[in-house]
Design a protein around this motif. Structure first.
Motif, short mmCIF file in Angstrom:
data_model
loop_
_atom_site.label_atom_id
_atom_site.label_comp_id
_atom_site.label_asym_id
_atom_site.label_seq_id
_atom_site.Cartn_x
_atom_site.Cartn_y
_atom_site.Cartn_z
N ALA A 1 -14.20 3.59 47.26
CA ALA A 1 -15.51 3.98 46.72
C ALA A 1 -15.37 5.11 45.72
O ALA A 1 -16.01 5.11 44.66
CB ALA A 1 -16.45 4.37 47.86
N LEU A 2 -14.51 6.09 46.03
CA LEU A 2 -14.29 7.20 45.09
C LEU A 2 -13.68 6.71 43.79
O LEU A 2 -14.07 7.14 42.70
CB LEU A 2 -13.38 8.26 45.73
N LEU A 3 -12.72 5.79 43.90
CA LEU A 3 -12.09 5.24 42.69
C LEU A 3 -13.11 4.46 41.86
O LEU A 3 -13.10 4.52 40.63
CB LEU A 3 -10.91 4.35 43.08
N LEU A 4 -13.99 3.73 42.53
CA LEU A 4 -15.01 2.97 41.82
C LEU A 4 -15.98 3.91 41.09
O LEU A 4 -16.31 3.68 39.91
CB LEU A 4 -15.78 2.09 42.80
N LEU A 5 -16.42 4.97 41.76
CA LEU A 5 -17.32 5.93 41.12
C LEU A 5 -16.64 6.63 39.94
O LEU A 5 -17.26 6.83 38.89
CB LEU A 5 -17.79 6.98 42.14
N ALA A 6 -15.37 6.99 40.10
CA ALA A 6 -14.65 7.63 39.01
C ALA A 6 -14.51 6.68 37.82
O ALA A 6 -14.66 7.07 36.66
CB ALA A 6 -13.27 8.08 39.49
N GLY A 7 -14.28 5.41 38.12
CA GLY A 7 -14.17 4.42 37.05
C GLY A 7 -15.48 4.21 36.31
O GLY A 7 -15.52 4.12 35.08
N LEU A 8 -16.59 4.19 37.07
CA LEU A 8 -17.90 4.05 36.44
C LEU A 8 -18.23 5.26 35.57
O LEU A 8 -18.78 5.13 34.47
CB LEU A 8 -18.97 3.87 37.51
N ALA A 9 -17.91 6.46 36.06
CA ALA A 9 -18.16 7.68 35.28
C ALA A 9 -17.36 7.67 33.98
O ALA A 9 -17.86 8.02 32.91
CB ALA A 9 -17.81 8.91 36.11
N LEU A 10 -16.09 7.24 34.06
CA LEU A 10 -15.25 7.16 32.87
C LEU A 10 -15.81 6.13 31.89
O LEU A 10 -15.83 6.35 30.68
CB LEU A 10 -13.82 6.80 33.27
#
Length: 204
Positions: free
Chosen positions: A19-28
């Protein structure tokens, strides 16, 4: 070789990491696409807007609240700006910003926008500011007048409702400054197209 069974704790840790990786990817992705993010506070939205427009950070001289947006008058040294921040429910959006460098040799310095006009007053004898503009499709000449600044030296005018075809940034206005006794002490040059193109006679 037998694999170790996945425990609930390990499974939860993996889900949290994913979930953290997904959120970081969306923010990027949002940053790469330059999509304005919603902000929790007006201050965050104002800071992001100023950064986007390479302005300031300017001091907030005044605020005007409307139903769906807020206009902030800003000053950064000799540069004045109007920043419009949209509001949607509990969130704020990145806004728009227009700026003008003040020229102290001019009695009145305008910052025209589509729906509003900021006027910076440099002449201490000017106590009232008048805007004369011509709305070709909304009844001809119109006058807006203010006797009190919204902030120090700053008068902010809005286009009246029902005149959506007129925009201040079309350079179709004339400025007048009056002293405290109501005497005209300054009048800007009328737009050239008023007489040359339309044959208009400027009202007193």
């Amino acid at each position: 070789m037998n694999r170790r069974p996945v425990t609930p704790a390990v499974r939860r840790r993996r889900i949290f990491t994913d979930a953290l990786l997904l959120l970081a990817g969306l923010a990027l992705l949002l940053l790469m696409l330059d999509v304005p993010s919603p902000f929790l506070t007006e201050r965050q939205a104002l800071s992001a807007t100023q950064t986007r427009y390479l302005y300031g950070p300017g001091a907030v001289l005044a605020r005007v609240e409307n139903d769906t947006f807020v206009d902030c008058i800003l000053q950064d040294g000799s540069c004045y700006a109007v920043c419009t921040l949209p509001r949607k429910g509990l969130f704020w959006g990145q806004g728009t910003l227009d700026a003008v460098v003040n020229d102290p040799s001019l009695p009145l310095v305008p910052l025209p926008r589509r729906d509003s006009l900021l006027v910076v007053v440099n002449d201490p004898d000017i106590a009232e500011v008048e805007v004369l503009y011509y709305a070709q499709y909304s009844g001809g000449f119109h006058t807006l007048r203010q006797t009190e600044p919204l902030a120090d030296k700053c008068y902010l005018f809005y286009r009246p409702a029902g005149q959506s075809n007129y925009h201040f940034d079309d350079d179709g206005f004339l400025l007048r400054g009056y002293d405290r006794a109501g005497n005209l002490i300054y009048e800007s040059e009328a737009p050239g197209h008023w007489a040359e193109w339309w044959g208009l006679t400027i009202p007193e």
